[in-house]
Design a protein around this motif. Sequence first.
Motif, PDB file in Angstrom:
ATOM      1  N   GLY A 194       0.769  -1.140   0.031  1.00 39.88           N
ATOM      2  CA  GLY A 194      -0.331  -0.081   0.089  1.00 39.88           C
ATOM      3  C   GLY A 194       0.841   1.201   0.016  1.00 39.88           C
ATOM      4  N   ALA A 195       0.422   2.414   0.281  1.00 37.71           N
ATOM      5  CA  ALA A 195       0.890   3.635   0.311  1.00 37.71           C
ATOM      6  C   ALA A 195       0.188   4.667   1.217  1.00 37.71           C
ATOM      7  CB  ALA A 195       0.874   4.427  -1.090  1.00 37.71           C
ATOM      8  N   HIS A 196       0.910   5.870   1.744  1.00 41.93           N
ATOM      9  CA  HIS A 196       0.117   6.908   2.385  1.00 41.93           C
ATOM     10  C   HIS A 196      -1.259   7.385   1.755  1.00 41.93           C
ATOM     11  CE1 HIS A 196      -0.630  10.690   4.162  1.00 41.93           C
ATOM     12  NE2 HIS A 196      -0.068  10.174   5.165  1.00 41.93           N
ATOM     13  N   HIS A 197      -2.344   7.522   2.322  1.00 41.68           N
ATOM     14  CA  HIS A 197      -3.818   7.761   1.667  1.00 41.68           C
ATOM     15  C   HIS A 197      -3.571   8.942   0.851  1.00 41.68           C
ATOM     16  CE1 HIS A 197      -3.760   9.944   5.613  1.00 41.68           C
ATOM     17  NE2 HIS A 197      -4.484  10.761   5.095  1.00 41.68           N
ATOM     18  N   SER A 198      -2.712   9.586   1.004  1.00 43.48           N
ATOM     19  CA  SER A 198      -2.513  11.074   0.109  1.00 43.48           C
ATOM     20  C   SER A 198      -2.063  10.816  -1.235  1.00 43.48           C
ATOM     21  CB  SER A 198      -1.545  12.124   1.051  1.00 43.48           C
ATOM     22  OG  SER A 198      -0.545  11.447   0.911  1.00 43.48           O
ATOM     23  N   GLY A 199      -1.508   9.628  -1.306  1.00 46.26           N
ATOM     24  CA  GLY A 199      -0.943   9.190  -2.778  1.00 46.26           C
ATOM     25  C   GLY A 199       0.737  10.226  -2.827  1.00 46.26           C
ATOM     26  N   LEU A 200       1.110  10.708  -1.916  1.00 44.64           N
ATOM     27  CA  LEU A 200       2.124  11.483  -1.830  1.00 44.64           C
ATOM     28  C   LEU A 200       3.506  10.712  -1.808  1.00 44.64           C
ATOM     29  CD1 LEU A 200       2.731  14.598  -2.439  1.00 44.64           C
ATOM     30  CD2 LEU A 200       3.097  15.041  -0.091  1.00 44.64           C
ATOM     31  N   SER A 342      -6.187  -0.054  -3.307  1.00 45.28           N
ATOM     32  CA  SER A 342      -6.673   1.171  -3.543  1.00 45.28           C
ATOM     33  C   SER A 342      -5.540   2.187  -3.200  1.00 45.28           C
ATOM     34  CB  SER A 342      -8.157   1.588  -2.701  1.00 45.28           C
ATOM     35  OG  SER A 342      -9.046   0.588  -3.058  1.00 45.28           O
ATOM     36  N   ASP A 343      -4.806   2.278  -2.134  1.00 42.08           N
ATOM     37  CA  ASP A 343      -4.018   3.111  -1.780  1.00 42.08           C
ATOM     38  C   ASP A 343      -2.776   3.034  -2.675  1.00 42.08           C
ATOM     39  OD1 ASP A 343      -5.664   4.630   0.185  1.00 42.08           O
ATOM     40  OD2 ASP A 343      -4.949   3.369   1.853  1.00 42.08           O
ATOM     41  N   MET A 344      -2.455   1.839  -2.856  1.00 40.29           N
ATOM     42  CA  MET A 344      -1.364   1.573  -3.687  1.00 40.29           C
ATOM     43  C   MET A 344      -1.418   2.069  -5.147  1.00 40.29           C
ATOM     44  SD  MET A 344       1.771   0.409  -3.879  1.00 40.29           S
ATOM     45  CE  MET A 344       2.948  -0.093  -5.084  1.00 40.29           C
ATOM     46  N   TRP A 345      -2.709   1.935  -5.659  1.00 40.29           N
ATOM     47  CA  TRP A 345      -3.125   2.243  -6.907  1.00 40.29           C
ATOM     48  C   TRP A 345      -3.102   3.739  -7.269  1.00 40.29           C
ATOM     49  CZ3 TRP A 345      -2.778   1.671 -11.999  1.00 40.29           C
ATOM     50  CH2 TRP A 345      -3.294   2.177 -12.689  1.00 40.29           C
ATOM     51  N   ARG A 346      -3.513   4.453  -6.173  1.00 34.27           N
ATOM     52  CA  ARG A 346      -3.549   5.739  -5.890  1.00 34.27           C
ATOM     53  C   ARG A 346      -2.209   6.414  -5.965  1.00 34.27           C
ATOM     54  NH1 ARG A 346      -5.778   6.406  -1.602  1.00 34.27           N
ATOM     55  NH2 ARG A 346      -7.872   6.356  -2.420  1.00 34.27           N
ATOM     56  N   TRP A 347      -1.163   5.898  -5.204  1.00 34.01           N
ATOM     57  CA  TRP A 347       0.059   6.351  -5.315  1.00 34.01           C
ATOM     58  C   TRP A 347       0.624   5.997  -6.704  1.00 34.01           C
ATOM     59  CZ3 TRP A 347       4.713   8.290  -4.459  1.00 34.01           C
ATOM     60  CH2 TRP A 347       5.814   7.658  -4.706  1.00 34.01           C
ATOM     61  N   GLN A 348       0.403   4.867  -7.148  1.00 35.02           N
ATOM     62  CA  GLN A 348       1.051   4.400  -8.647  1.00 35.02           C
ATOM     63  C   GLN A 348       0.447   5.399  -9.648  1.00 35.02           C
ATOM     64  OE1 GLN A 348       3.527   1.575  -9.192  1.00 35.02           O
ATOM     65  NE2 GLN A 348       3.700   3.273 -10.425  1.00 35.02           N
ATOM     66  N   SER A 349      -0.679   5.422  -9.653  1.00 31.55           N
ATOM     67  CA  SER A 349      -1.510   6.382 -10.855  1.00 31.55           C
ATOM     68  C   SER A 349      -1.084   7.894 -10.775  1.00 31.55           C
ATOM     69  CB  SER A 349      -3.063   6.303 -10.746  1.00 31.55           C
ATOM     70  OG  SER A 349      -3.466   6.774  -9.617  1.00 31.55           O
ATOM     71  N   LYS A 350      -0.891   8.367  -9.664  1.00 32.06           N
ATOM     72  CA  LYS A 350      -0.328   9.627  -9.526  1.00 32.06           C
ATOM     73  C   LYS A 350       1.097  10.117  -9.721  1.00 32.06           C
ATOM     74  CE  LYS A 350      -3.521  11.963  -5.895  1.00 32.06           C
ATOM     75  NZ  LYS A 350      -3.613  12.656  -4.670  1.00 32.06           N
ATOM     76  N   ASN A 351       1.826   8.691  -9.432  1.00 31.23           N
ATOM     77  CA  ASN A 351       3.214   8.718  -9.798  1.00 31.23           C
ATOM     78  C   ASN A 351       3.681   7.718 -10.377  1.00 31.23           C
ATOM     79  OD1 ASN A 351       3.858  10.936  -7.030  1.00 31.23           O
ATOM     80  ND2 ASN A 351       2.385   9.436  -6.384  1.00 31.23           N
ATOM     81  N   PRO A 352       3.481   7.678 -11.770  1.00 29.84           N
ATOM     82  CA  PRO A 352       3.629   6.505 -12.684  1.00 29.84           C
ATOM     83  C   PRO A 352       5.305   6.053 -12.715  1.00 29.84           C
ATOM     84  CG  PRO A 352       3.287   8.504 -13.994  1.00 29.84           C
ATOM     85  CD  PRO A 352       2.732   8.745 -12.507  1.00 29.84           C
TER      86      PRO A 352
END
Length: 360
Positions: A194-200, A342-352
């Motif tokens: 996963g990743a931080h919920h902010s996607g940052l 979901s959080d992992m995808w938010r991170w990856q899609s914001k930061n390809p």
Amino acid sequence: MTGHGKLILVTGGAGYVGSHTIVLLLTENYQVVVVDNLSNSVKGNGNLPESLERVQALTGCNVKYYDCSLEDKEALKRVFSENKIDAVIHFAALKAVGESCLIPLTYYRNNVGGSVNLLEVMKDFGVKKIVFSSSATVYGDPQYLPIKEDHPTGQGCTNPYGKTKFFVEEILKDLWKSDQEWGIILLRYFNPVGAHHSGLIGEDPLGIPNNLMPYIAQVAIGKRECLNVFGSDYETSDGTGVRDYIHIEDLASGHLSALGKLLGVGTTPQCYKGWRAYNLGTGEGHSVLEVISAFEKASQKTIKYKLVERRLGDVPASYADATRAREELEWTAKKNLLDMCSDMWRWQSKNPCGFHQESK
């Protein structure tokens, strides 16, 4: 607030688990000094690694950073002489299971030798509180499931990476036996994702990912063509390996709970002196195919994969009994597999391209 301004040295703080833990440390009014040699992180535009620049942006707090390897003992001494450190959270280590089988001496020198250097400097400066980032790999091929902390360790470690974690655990145990003023907590991770919920901030492995979730994410974003699923003939529900995946923010909160026990802050009335191990996991196992399915649901992408031979050093299934952490640290994992994806995808899609796109 719980930290009361205490100063925590975080080794490997620019990495995946370290950066997420620092967000919580700063939020809880701790001060943070980071030692990291950028072996698995990206330099930012300023003096900090990109991950820590984003941590500062998230929290509005400053992080003091030293570009330093634990193999450089004199540099470590300077860090301690320039900062009045209250406790250490020790993340810094090489961590790829497969790679450790190919270059074991590098892993022993860095993970074990670097840890000994750190402990010697801590002793010299009278800093005797440490949270150690260990791993479920110390259990080897599990004798029973779910795994409890009293499961034998070191007897069936299947790779040099796991052995380095076991050896450092034993070194810490011997250190405490020699001087019972030490407070030592070992956190045995299962599979952080996963990743931080902010996607940052999130996981940004350099080169080809060694872990499942970031590889799946890179397939979803189009960076990788296909995922290799290593082993489809294990004695599991669908033949693929089963692991206990834990959200990175849950894992980070486990470190805050352990640190609170060491320092006697929060709900813990006294500083802890002793040697104690805790599993950090959800207590539930998911197969590789289940993770792929959950990621497809979270991302609305089809994940192309193929079944290949088993990978050297892997075990069929591993998941935790985290009762001790719940009872003694008042910690439990709160997020489920879909949250992780979901959080992992938010991170990856914001930061390809991970952290790299912002650091050039």
